[in-house]
Design a protein around this motif. Structure first.
Motif, short mmCIF file in Angstrom:
data_model
loop_
_atom_site.label_atom_id
_atom_site.label_comp_id
_atom_site.label_asym_id
_atom_site.label_seq_id
_atom_site.Cartn_x
_atom_site.Cartn_y
_atom_site.Cartn_z
N CYS A 117 0.81 -1.00 -0.07
CA CYS A 117 -0.14 -0.10 -0.20
C CYS A 117 0.86 1.47 0.03
O CYS A 117 0.77 2.15 -1.01
N HIS A 120 2.74 2.06 -3.26
CA HIS A 120 2.04 2.81 -4.38
C HIS A 120 1.79 4.14 -4.10
O HIS A 120 2.06 5.07 -4.80
N ARG A 128 -4.28 2.74 -4.83
CA ARG A 128 -4.03 1.38 -4.79
C ARG A 128 -3.93 0.78 -3.49
O ARG A 128 -2.84 1.12 -2.82
N TYR A 129 -4.72 0.08 -3.08
CA TYR A 129 -4.80 -0.58 -1.60
C TYR A 129 -5.34 -2.13 -1.62
O TYR A 129 -4.84 -2.88 -0.47
N ALA A 206 -3.87 -3.18 -5.38
CA ALA A 206 -2.37 -3.02 -5.21
C ALA A 206 -1.38 -4.02 -5.36
O ALA A 206 -0.35 -4.10 -5.81
#
Ligand SMILES: Cc1ncc(COP(=O)(O)O)c(C=O)c1O
Length: 445
Positions: A117, A120, A128-129, A206
């Protein structure tokens, strides 16, 4: 004498023998009974029990300095082990990679989730996670790790607490979720990752996490050739990181230091646990590839995460001593022949009407029990076959690791076998012998 005193144990309805000593592949309880550790205690023990050098190395480190907080000091033991792990990892880790040590596998998974995470964020992709994973997988018992796990039974009580970030199909040829056969399937299970990404919000994905060989949940299910590389390719194409959970498969268990090396792929992160200290100390790690490290170096330079006991000097001393032992005794090289020997011996079980499959890689092997061999139909869950087999093997003084749910999360019975790499041919022969007699007792003629 079996007991259940004081401890909030794993199962209040069971009593547990008291283990007092370990010698090689054997565990001895307080009444002197010897058990062959055919499971390596959940695929942990690689170098065998009772290796004196490990305890001595831990005592030596403890007498020098037992603890220093990583916000203030590094230690030579931790730095040395990090460099040694990177040196045996795939090429993209060797130059510029780094290692984040934890106290076990679940902490390694938690660390990886936060790390991808933040990677990103550092790279300017704030959305993005989501960490995608597969149904029928296990990545640890903490809440983040449970979120990415697809093990139905282990998730069930905690569903309200764990987000569902998206699970794709498992890769499990014996019970193919698409009811196809390799190679005509053209790896539909790998392409399911692309289908999932195309069907959802691709932009918030992600990473994808996978066990290269699925351990506890599927009983050593090995992917067909091409699967892992196709997954790696889809991850690259879609800008998501690939996390190889090698907590069970790593540190030589499948015949190479890391299982991904069987297929020559380069994940972005590799998680290790279990075998990294062979059970002598609680230790896990996230191996971080150069590309991911660079994003942190170029960006904030600081990972917003930490554990008091990360990179613990005594635990990393154990890790170094275990790696010394693996190398000096050439144990990485013993896994493939010892695994072949055990697997060949186990194949005699296939003549039994209720042994459906014997599978695995190196010394991570599984035996699945089915009600009907021709249809691969499982037993009803309530029959508890895996546990009955475990108990019958225990009566033969052989320790196995049983699990239910390999077919659909609830039904499907298998046992996992993952003995120490030091197992001799004579000891190995005791495992199919115990299983034959367990089968005769569980399924009387
Ligand atoms: C593949 C895999 N990932 C993660 C874990 C969790 O590791 P730990 O129990 O050390 O927290 C396990 C443990 O069985 C595992 O097999």
């Amino acid at each position: 004498m079996a007991t259940n005193r004081g401890l909030f144990s794993r199962n209040f309805k069971k009593t547990f023998p008291i283990a007092v000593r370990g010698e090689g592949c054997w565990i001895i309880d307080e009444s002197g009974r010897r058990f062959l550790d055919a499971s390596g205690q959940a695929a942990v023990v690689s170098i065998g029990h009772g290796v004196q050098e490990i305890g001595l190395a831990m005592a030596e480190q403890s007498s020098q300095i037992a603890f220093a907080h990583t916000s203030q000091f590094h230690t030579a033991q931790a730095e040395k082990l990090a460099e040694r792990l990177l040196a045996i990892a795939p090429p993209n880790f060797r130059k510029g990679g780094r290692v984040y040590f934890t106290s076990g596998g679940s902490e390694a998974t938690e660390t990886a989730i936060k790390l991808v995470c933040q990677y990103h964020l550092e790279s300017g992709q704030k959305n993005r996670y989501r960490v995608l994973s597969r149904r029928q997988s296990y990545h640890g018992s903490t809440l983040g790790a449970m979120s990415v796990s697809g093990n139905v039974a282990r998730r069930a009580p905690y569903e309200p607490l764990i987000p569902d970030w998206g699970h794709i199909a498992p890769c499990f040829c014996y019970h193919c979720p698409f009811e196809k056969t390799f190679p005509q399937c053209e790896l539909a299970c790998a392409d399911d990752l692309q289908t999932h990404l195309d069907g959802g919000k691709k932009e918030d994905a992600a990473a994808f996490i996978l066990e290269p060989v699925v351990g506890a949940t599927l009983g050593a299910a090995v992917p067909p050739d091409g699967y892992v590389s196709r997954i790696a390719e889809i991850c690259r194409k879609n800008g998501i990181l690939l996390i190889a959970d090698e907590i069970m498969t790593g540190m030589g268990r499948t015949g190479k230091p890391f299982a991904v090396q069987h297929w020559g792929i380069e994940p972005d992160l590799i998680l290790v646990g279990k075998g990294v200290a062979s059970g002598y100390a609680p230790l896990g790690a996230v191996l971080v590839s150069a590309r991911v490290v660079e994003a942190f170096e170029r960006g904030s330079g600081a990972f917003m995460h930490g554990f008091t006991y990360q990179a613990h000097p005594v635990c990393t001393a154990a890790g170094n001593a275990v790696l010394d032992y693996l190398e000096s005794q050439k144990l990485f090289d013993r896994v493939a022949p010892a695994g072949k020997n055990l697997r060949d011996a186990l194949s005699s079980l296939l003549s039994h009407p209720h042994v459906g499959d014997v599978r695995g890689l190196g010394l991570l092997l599984g035996v699945e029990f089915v009600k009907d061999k021709s249809t691969r139909e499982p037993f009803p869950k309530s029959e508890n076959i895996a546990e009955k087999i475990r108990q019958a093997c225990l009566d033969e003084h052989v320790l196995t690791y049983p699990t239910q749910g390999c077919v659909d999360g609830l039904r499907g019975d298998h046992i996992l076998l993952a003995p120490p790499f030091t197992i001799s041919p004579e000891e190995s022969a005791l495992i199919p012998r115990a299983l034959h007699s367990a089968l005769a007792r569980v399924f009387p003629a």
